[in-house]
Scaffold this active site. Sequence first.
Site, mmCIF file in Angstrom:
data_model
loop_
_atom_site.group_PDB
_atom_site.id
_atom_site.type_symbol
_atom_site.label_atom_id
_atom_site.label_comp_id
_atom_site.label_asym_id
_atom_site.label_seq_id
_atom_site.Cartn_x
_atom_site.Cartn_y
_atom_site.Cartn_z
ATOM 1 N N VAL A 1 7.041 -2.114 3.114
ATOM 2 C CA VAL A 1 8.094 -2.402 4.075
ATOM 3 C C VAL A 1 8.504 -0.962 4.656
ATOM 4 O O VAL A 1 8.701 0.004 4.304
ATOM 5 C CB VAL A 1 9.460 -2.768 3.533
ATOM 6 C CG1 VAL A 1 10.453 -3.134 4.666
ATOM 7 C CG2 VAL A 1 9.450 -3.926 2.784
ATOM 8 N N VAL B 1 -10.928 2.229 0.898
ATOM 9 C CA VAL B 1 -10.801 3.458 1.583
ATOM 10 C C VAL B 1 -11.036 3.023 2.866
ATOM 11 O O VAL B 1 -11.837 3.531 3.680
ATOM 12 C CB VAL B 1 -12.095 4.336 1.041
ATOM 13 C CG1 VAL B 1 -11.433 5.268 -0.103
ATOM 14 C CG2 VAL B 1 -13.088 3.613 0.514
ATOM 15 N N ASP C 1 4.895 -11.651 8.876
ATOM 16 C CA ASP C 1 4.950 -10.444 8.189
ATOM 17 C C ASP C 1 6.182 -9.806 8.010
ATOM 18 O O ASP C 1 6.728 -9.432 6.900
ATOM 19 C CB ASP C 1 4.206 -9.614 9.082
ATOM 20 C CG ASP C 1 3.921 -8.112 8.856
ATOM 21 O OD1 ASP C 1 3.637 -8.022 7.535
ATOM 22 O OD2 ASP C 1 4.583 -7.142 9.123
ATOM 23 N N ALA D 1 -13.080 2.439 -5.400
ATOM 24 C CA ALA D 1 -13.915 1.405 -4.983
ATOM 25 C C ALA D 1 -13.562 0.944 -3.391
ATOM 26 O O ALA D 1 -12.539 1.014 -2.875
ATOM 27 C CB ALA D 1 -13.496 -0.088 -5.766
ATOM 28 N N LEU E 1 8.800 5.039 5.476
ATOM 29 C CA LEU E 1 10.380 5.049 5.386
ATOM 30 C C LEU E 1 10.722 4.789 4.170
ATOM 31 O O LEU E 1 10.433 3.792 3.604
ATOM 32 C CB LEU E 1 10.925 3.959 6.462
ATOM 33 C CG LEU E 1 10.864 4.360 7.830
ATOM 34 C CD1 LEU E 1 11.240 3.237 8.562
ATOM 35 C CD2 LEU E 1 11.081 5.820 8.395
ATOM 36 N N GLY F 1 1.269 2.498 10.773
ATOM 37 C CA GLY F 1 0.322 3.643 11.104
ATOM 38 C C GLY F 1 -0.144 4.291 10.003
ATOM 39 O O GLY F 1 0.394 4.371 8.786
ATOM 40 N N THR G 1 -5.349 -1.894 -0.023
ATOM 41 C CA THR G 1 -6.089 -2.888 0.754
ATOM 42 C C THR G 1 -5.027 -3.948 1.078
ATOM 43 O O THR G 1 -3.593 -3.730 0.903
ATOM 44 C CB THR G 1 -6.994 -3.827 -0.078
ATOM 45 O OG1 THR G 1 -6.206 -4.612 -1.115
ATOM 46 C CG2 THR G 1 -8.007 -2.860 -0.689
ATOM 47 N N LYS H 1 8.622 -8.901 4.336
ATOM 48 C CA LYS H 1 9.127 -7.459 4.393
ATOM 49 C C LYS H 1 10.513 -7.711 3.888
ATOM 50 O O LYS H 1 11.068 -7.070 3.041
ATOM 51 C CB LYS H 1 9.059 -6.645 5.555
ATOM 52 C CG LYS H 1 7.602 -6.492 5.776
ATOM 53 C CD LYS H 1 7.572 -5.663 6.990
ATOM 54 C CE LYS H 1 6.064 -5.108 7.236
ATOM 55 N NZ LYS H 1 5.658 -4.709 8.790
#
Length: 807
Positions: free
Chosen positions: A602, A465, A671, A497, A606, A789, A548, A675
Amino acid sequence: MKILKFGGTSVGSVENVRRIGEIVLNQQDQIVVVVSALGGVTDNLLTVAQKAALGARIDGEMMAIRKRHEEMIDGLFNEHDGIETLNAIHPLFDELEKIIQGVFLIGELTPKTLDKILGFGERLSSILISRYLNVQLIDSTLVIRTDRNFGKANVDFELTYKLISEACSTIKQFAVAPGFISSASDGSMTTLGRGGSDYTAALFAAAVHAGQLEIWTDVDGFMTADPRVISKAYTIPMLTYSEAMELSHFGAKVIYPPTILPVYQKNIPIHIKNTMNPLGDGTLICQSQTNGKDHPIKGISSISGITLFTIQGLGMVGVTGISMRLFGALAKHEINVILISQASSENSISFAIDSHFTDIAGEAISYEFEREIASGRISKLLCEKELSIVAIVGENMKHSAGIAGKLFHTIGKNGINVVAIAQGASEQNISWVVKNSDLRKTLNVVHEAFFLSPYVELNIFLVGVGTVGRDLIEQISRQQEKLKKEHRLKLKITGVANSRKMIFDREGIDVTTLKDRIDQSDEKSDMSQFCQTMVHMNMFNSVFVDCTANAKIAEHYLFVLENFISVVAANKVAASSDYSRYRALKEMAAKHGVKFLFETNVGAGLPLISTINDLMRSGDRIVRIEAVLSGTLNFIFNTLSKDIPFSQAVRMAKERGYAEPDPRIDLSGIDVIRKLVILARESGYKIEKEEVVNTQFIPSGYFESTIEEFWSTISGMDEEFEKQRIILEAGKQKWRFVGVMNEGKASVSLQVVDPGHPFYDLEGSNNIVLLTSERYNEYPMLIKGYGAGAAVTAAGVFADLIKVSNI
Ligand code: ADP
Ligand code: ASP
Ligand code: MG
């Protein structure tokens, strides 16, 4: 003439008896009112009798039964009538006490004595109601005649009909009769079986050729399922006799099964109504055929506490008389067989009975087939306990193909194991056996699958969360009402959790109190425990949502999918891990008919993966992917300026929440590699991260040091970047960190793009993907927008959730 029967709840409170008065006394027809005992009294009497037989004291229970009736009298009558009514019931209590005392002294409870004791409930209530309505009382024991099969006596129809019609010929307009009780020819009191007051009413109706039989109860009619189990069950307006018969045979308690036959034979309609809601339409049970437009399934019912026996052996094939002997042996012990299923090869027969008779049935069969078992012709006698039978019923089933297929697909998809199946030859019911522990889930799943429910429910178990998780909860709470109204979808958060605590609630956790509840929870967060509890709760349409970035949590996906629970992951660890693991997860999801979705891995929200999936499913082939997939790197390169050096741009990306907690995951290209690998795999290419050619744009030393060292030394890159930046600015060029996949070969690198290039205008942290496929070849498909975001990522997770629900 009409027969109105009022059940235990209807006669069980002062308020409801007043309602009965209004319902009955306003009628123009001649009416016989059949009544049950006050709700729960028959059960109380049963307890008293059983305890007395064991020598236990029952004074408290006896007092409670007496008090219950006295309080009703207090509430219903004026002083004078109250005293008279008390005087009328006191002798019955004296008689009851004497019988109970006898049971206590002898320490034995015969079926005959038990019937006598249980009958007091109806004897008392009928006195009460007839006096309240101020109408005559018919003694049912004088008119309903049976054999001496105590506990559930068999009716002598001819004699009973004659006696009832004689008794009814003299009533003025109204009369009251006790349900449930009857008598044998020697005068002993018998009963018609638990729930038998409905049957009494049907016998009265058939005897006098009534215009209608009304069963007044505590629900709005015959419902699509037991409303105590399925809160979404609703009233069925019309049923045929046989549909009602099948549903009640398989456990719909609202009507006692033998009730249907007497009225069916005389074509008397049954109307089920709610005493607490007399203006409701209720359910009409009659002969008329359904009009073909109805749902193929009218309702679902179930019985728990079932034992399934299976006898098996090659020596049974082609031997006549096996079934006759089997069911004959059971009939000898008066064991009712609820369901039978025989393999067409004839080498096994399964049948289900009430588990109370398990031992007797086992002995009866072993005795009957002693020789066959000894000689090995019957090789196995299997006995499985703690099972339930579920049945779906509807006459229209015979006009609809594929019901069984859909039924068992839905059940299987939810991980419910079907122990046995039977289908009536008339094709108006399919019944099957499941474990008791799977019953609630089965009923929910089936109720929903056949559109009997007004909406589909999705049970969400959310892990994480943080920013994305919190945003997701907010979006769920904002959309909840609309989704329910317009899309028949109810999203329910049933487990949450965070890194410290966890909570569960089968009924759903209110989003407004979620934060407080999790803070106050005593349960420490533990992912194995979380998953175990989720599986143990055994809820239908469950989905595990991972918001997470934690590799440890991704380790549990396989277990979750294996247990028929879908996974929606914002966490990209699993999909970008070893190819074999990625495949294993996809295959497990496919095998178990659940979903493994990770669209937000990814390009945040989108629709990249779903577009690739759609292209592939429609027969296209992805040839090339070119993409800017790092919102962080794009932000950094768009932010660099004369005044903002490289190191500061990196800091800003972190502060704005674009970058991963350790920005080197972005800067090193890892990263983007993750993706790109995910997109390539979804496009059908087998690729590992290590196979992606990575041309790094800052020296590898930065990635080998500690994070603290990194922050303190990264400004060392500023000068070099500024030099390059000035050159780029002069040529109106821009930097883009681009991933390319061509027929399964992939690479990532920092590239320089000229004005006019599709990647040139890419503001802030946006992402862009160019997809070249066989179909989109000359002009590749372009997808562009926010690529990072919390809000857009949460929206993407939300979209995956909607996909899981299949609406
Ligand atoms: P009464 O005391 O009026 O005879 P019962 O308790 O015998 O009432 O039967 C009514 C109950 O049957 C309801 O309260 C409900 O819980 C249960 N029930 C089980 N299946 C169904 C169903 N399909 N439709 C309606 N009620 C059902
Ligand atoms: N009172 C009886 C019972 O509880 C009969 C009935 O309610 O229909 O079984
Ligand atoms: Mg009943």
